[in-house]
Write a protein that holds these residues in place. Structure first.
Motif, PDB file in Angstrom:
ATOM      1  N   GLY A 134       9.845   2.168  17.238  1.00 37.71           N
ATOM      2  CA  GLY A 134       8.613   1.878  17.478  1.00 37.71           C
ATOM      3  C   GLY A 134       7.795   2.423  16.168  1.00 37.71           C
ATOM      4  O   GLY A 134       8.198   2.257  15.259  1.00 37.71           O
ATOM      5  N   GLU A 135       6.620   2.911  16.493  1.00 33.94           N
ATOM      6  CA  GLU A 135       5.671   3.404  15.307  1.00 33.94           C
ATOM      7  C   GLU A 135       5.187   4.827  15.147  1.00 33.94           C
ATOM      8  O   GLU A 135       5.208   5.416  16.248  1.00 33.94           O
ATOM      9  N   VAL A 136       5.323   5.139  13.786  1.00 37.36           N
ATOM     10  CA  VAL A 136       4.831   6.494  13.912  1.00 37.36           C
ATOM     11  C   VAL A 136       3.598   6.738  12.761  1.00 37.36           C
ATOM     12  O   VAL A 136       3.540   5.597  11.928  1.00 37.36           O
ATOM     13  N   TYR A 137       2.755   7.447  12.587  1.00 32.61           N
ATOM     14  CA  TYR A 137       1.805   7.762  11.739  1.00 32.61           C
ATOM     15  C   TYR A 137       1.910   8.610  10.690  1.00 32.61           C
ATOM     16  O   TYR A 137       2.061   9.871  10.987  1.00 32.61           O
ATOM     17  N   LEU A 138       1.779   8.285   9.456  1.00 31.33           N
ATOM     18  CA  LEU A 138       2.059   9.292   8.525  1.00 31.33           C
ATOM     19  C   LEU A 138       0.685   8.959   7.555  1.00 31.33           C
ATOM     20  O   LEU A 138       0.423   7.925   7.078  1.00 31.33           O
ATOM     21  N   ARG A 139      -0.007  10.363   7.232  1.00 34.42           N
ATOM     22  CA  ARG A 139      -1.374  10.122   6.295  1.00 34.42           C
ATOM     23  C   ARG A 139      -2.005   8.909   6.880  1.00 34.42           C
ATOM     24  O   ARG A 139      -2.657   8.198   6.011  1.00 34.42           O
ATOM     25  N   GLY A 140      -2.254   8.829   8.056  1.00 33.61           N
ATOM     26  CA  GLY A 140      -3.058   7.980   8.759  1.00 33.61           C
ATOM     27  C   GLY A 140      -2.648   6.272   8.678  1.00 33.61           C
ATOM     28  O   GLY A 140      -3.315   5.487   9.436  1.00 33.61           O
ATOM     29  N   ASN A 141      -1.469   6.142   8.584  1.00 26.09           N
ATOM     30  CA  ASN A 141      -1.017   4.928   8.477  1.00 26.09           C
ATOM     31  C   ASN A 141       0.057   4.384   9.140  1.00 26.09           C
ATOM     32  O   ASN A 141       1.088   5.214   9.197  1.00 26.09           O
ATOM     33  N   ALA A 142       0.245   3.592   9.806  1.00 22.76           N
ATOM     34  CA  ALA A 142       1.288   3.213  10.998  1.00 22.76           C
ATOM     35  C   ALA A 142       2.429   2.639  10.069  1.00 22.76           C
ATOM     36  O   ALA A 142       2.562   2.113   9.054  1.00 22.76           O
ATOM     37  N   ARG A 143       3.721   3.165  10.548  1.00 25.17           N
ATOM     38  CA  ARG A 143       4.931   2.829   9.759  1.00 25.17           C
ATOM     39  C   ARG A 143       5.934   2.668  10.826  1.00 25.17           C
ATOM     40  O   ARG A 143       5.965   3.122  12.037  1.00 25.17           O
ATOM     41  N   ARG A 144       7.076   1.612  10.491  1.00 24.32           N
ATOM     42  CA  ARG A 144       7.938   1.264  11.133  1.00 24.32           C
ATOM     43  C   ARG A 144       8.967   2.552  11.408  1.00 24.32           C
ATOM     44  O   ARG A 144       9.487   2.943  10.476  1.00 24.32           O
ATOM     45  N   ALA A 145       9.577   3.016  12.461  1.00 25.65           N
ATOM     46  CA  ALA A 145      10.468   3.947  12.652  1.00 25.65           C
ATOM     47  C   ALA A 145      11.759   3.542  13.268  1.00 25.65           C
ATOM     48  O   ALA A 145      11.875   2.793  14.244  1.00 25.65           O
ATOM     49  N   TYR A 146      13.125   4.157  12.644  1.00 22.72           N
ATOM     50  CA  TYR A 146      14.256   3.771  12.762  1.00 22.72           C
ATOM     51  C   TYR A 146      15.114   5.069  13.165  1.00 22.72           C
ATOM     52  O   TYR A 146      14.615   5.967  12.933  1.00 22.72           O
ATOM     53  N   PRO A 199       6.630  16.284  11.480  1.00 22.90           N
ATOM     54  CA  PRO A 199       5.739  16.413  12.739  1.00 22.90           C
ATOM     55  C   PRO A 199       5.234  14.933  13.046  1.00 22.90           C
ATOM     56  O   PRO A 199       5.111  14.956  14.288  1.00 22.90           O
ATOM     57  N   ALA A 200       5.258  14.172  12.397  1.00 24.29           N
ATOM     58  CA  ALA A 200       4.566  12.770  12.756  1.00 24.29           C
ATOM     59  C   ALA A 200       5.655  12.347  13.694  1.00 24.29           C
ATOM     60  O   ALA A 200       5.390  11.072  14.269  1.00 24.29           O
ATOM     61  N   ASP A 223       0.840  -1.235  -0.017  1.00 22.11           N
ATOM     62  CA  ASP A 223       0.080   0.280   0.126  1.00 22.11           C
ATOM     63  C   ASP A 223       0.879   1.194  -0.093  1.00 22.11           C
ATOM     64  O   ASP A 223       0.189   2.408  -0.176  1.00 22.11           O
ATOM     65  N   GLN A 224       2.174   0.975   0.306  1.00 25.71           N
ATOM     66  CA  GLN A 224       3.093   2.240   0.391  1.00 25.71           C
ATOM     67  C   GLN A 224       3.053   3.174  -1.099  1.00 25.71           C
ATOM     68  O   GLN A 224       3.280   2.572  -2.177  1.00 25.71           O
ATOM     69  N   TRP A 225       2.930   4.412  -0.679  1.00 26.53           N
ATOM     70  CA  TRP A 225       2.871   5.103  -2.038  1.00 26.53           C
ATOM     71  C   TRP A 225       1.756   5.002  -3.099  1.00 26.53           C
ATOM     72  O   TRP A 225       1.847   5.366  -4.211  1.00 26.53           O
ATOM     73  N   TYR A 277       0.661   9.866  -3.141  1.00 24.92           N
ATOM     74  CA  TYR A 277       1.943  10.441  -2.529  1.00 24.92           C
ATOM     75  C   TYR A 277       3.017   9.701  -2.492  1.00 24.92           C
ATOM     76  O   TYR A 277       2.778   8.459  -2.163  1.00 24.92           O
ATOM     77  N   PRO A 278       4.299   9.948  -3.033  1.00 29.99           N
ATOM     78  CA  PRO A 278       4.500  11.126  -3.444  1.00 29.99           C
ATOM     79  C   PRO A 278       4.037  11.773  -4.738  1.00 29.99           C
ATOM     80  O   PRO A 278       3.819  10.871  -5.544  1.00 29.99           O
ATOM     81  N   ASN A 279       3.958  12.919  -5.043  1.00 29.94           N
ATOM     82  CA  ASN A 279       3.787  13.220  -6.078  1.00 29.94           C
ATOM     83  C   ASN A 279       4.673  14.448  -6.831  1.00 29.94           C
ATOM     84  O   ASN A 279       5.629  14.792  -6.210  1.00 29.94           O
ATOM     85  N   GLU A 280       4.428  15.101  -7.897  1.00 24.88           N
ATOM     86  CA  GLU A 280       5.402  16.095  -8.516  1.00 24.88           C
ATOM     87  C   GLU A 280       5.494  17.291  -7.415  1.00 24.88           C
ATOM     88  O   GLU A 280       6.560  17.787  -7.456  1.00 24.88           O
ATOM     89  N   GLN A 281       4.570  17.622  -6.831  1.00 22.25           N
ATOM     90  CA  GLN A 281       4.377  18.758  -6.124  1.00 22.25           C
ATOM     91  C   GLN A 281       5.474  18.437  -4.890  1.00 22.25           C
ATOM     92  O   GLN A 281       6.065  19.286  -4.181  1.00 22.25           O
ATOM     93  N   SER A 282       5.434  17.243  -4.244  1.00 30.40           N
ATOM     94  CA  SER A 282       6.185  16.626  -3.296  1.00 30.40           C
ATOM     95  C   SER A 282       7.761  16.998  -3.723  1.00 30.40           C
ATOM     96  O   SER A 282       8.632  17.474  -2.818  1.00 30.40           O
ATOM     97  N   ILE A 283       8.250  16.603  -4.934  1.00 31.23           N
ATOM     98  CA  ILE A 283       9.337  16.999  -5.640  1.00 31.23           C
ATOM     99  C   ILE A 283       9.771  18.168  -5.585  1.00 31.23           C
ATOM    100  O   ILE A 283      10.893  18.772  -5.062  1.00 31.23           O
ATOM    101  N   GLU A 284       8.964  18.942  -6.180  1.00 29.74           N
ATOM    102  CA  GLU A 284       9.126  20.608  -6.333  1.00 29.74           C
ATOM    103  C   GLU A 284       9.480  21.121  -4.685  1.00 29.74           C
ATOM    104  O   GLU A 284      10.148  21.914  -4.642  1.00 29.74           O
ATOM    105  N   ASN A 285       8.424  20.718  -3.850  1.00 28.07           N
ATOM    106  CA  ASN A 285       8.881  21.304  -2.448  1.00 28.07           C
ATOM    107  C   ASN A 285      10.224  20.838  -1.944  1.00 28.07           C
ATOM    108  O   ASN A 285      10.696  21.677  -1.152  1.00 28.07           O
ATOM    109  N   ASP A 286      10.556  19.541  -2.058  1.00 25.60           N
ATOM    110  CA  ASP A 286      11.640  19.195  -1.712  1.00 25.60           C
ATOM    111  C   ASP A 286      12.763  20.099  -2.198  1.00 25.60           C
ATOM    112  O   ASP A 286      13.818  20.452  -1.619  1.00 25.60           O
ATOM    113  N   ILE A 287      12.765  20.389  -3.524  1.00 26.07           N
ATOM    114  CA  ILE A 287      13.810  21.074  -4.404  1.00 26.07           C
ATOM    115  C   ILE A 287      13.828  22.373  -3.677  1.00 26.07           C
ATOM    116  O   ILE A 287      14.795  23.135  -3.392  1.00 26.07           O
TER     117      ILE A 287
END
Length: 169
Positions: A152-164, A76-77, A34-36, A40-50
């Motif tokens: 532990g776990e963090v939540y991004l866009r409502g989904n649990a993710r493994r955090a390292y 923030p997550a 289900d990842q990505w 997300y990510p999308n073209e706007q994500s890339i533009e924002n990163d740059i």
């Protein structure tokens, strides 16, 4: 030995980066993840990163073959981890690692992570934090092999993710 260059992404790199990200989105889908798969990510994500000087490319002979975002002290997550980070100090977070499909299987995700670790140290930051989906076994293996500790776990866009996190020397 192949020499790679790791540099900040430029707006001229956007189309190539977006092609690489789209390839990775399709690979994750083909893997049954289900990842990505939520726009997300999308073209706007890339533009924002740059625009925020957080987008980085891995190049081989001037050709962009990999991408990631390396963001200082902002995710923030990560403020509400279910678990505990190793440190409470400055950190660099890695997001959106993707490798051009023509260069898969060469350990380039590891190369990108090593470059981000070096970048963090150059900024006098000695912590790198990352997260991934529970079904992204390849990335979890890379994190384990590179000395990242599961926190532990963090939540991004409502989904649990493994955090390292990895504390750098």
């Amino acid at each position: 030995m192949t020499t790679y260059t790791f540099r900040k992404a430029k707006i001229e790199d956007k189309e190539t980066i977006w092609k690489i990200i789209r390839q990775a989105i399709l690979r994750r889908k083909a893997d049954g993840s289900d990842q990505w798969q939520d726009g997300y990510p999308n073209e706007q994500s890339i533009e924002n990163d740059i625009a925020n000087h957080a987008g980085f490319v891995l190049t081989k002979s001037e050709t962009v073959i990999g991408y990631c975002a390396a963001i200082e002290n902002f995710e923030p997550a990560y403020d509400t981890i279910i678990g505990k980070w190793l440190t409470d100090s400055d950190f660099v977070v890695i997001h959106r690692i993707a490798i051009d499909e023509n260069f898969l299987g060469q350990g380039l995700s590891k190369v990108i992570i090593e470059h981000v670790e070096n970048y963090a140290k150059e900024q006098n930051i000695f912590s790198v934090k990352v997260d991934t989906n529970f079904d992204n076994h390849a990335m979890m293996k890379i994190f384990d092999r590179m000395g990242y500790q599961y926190c532990g776990e963090v939540y991004l866009r409502g989904n649990a993710r493994r955090a390292y996190e990895k504390v750098l020397q």
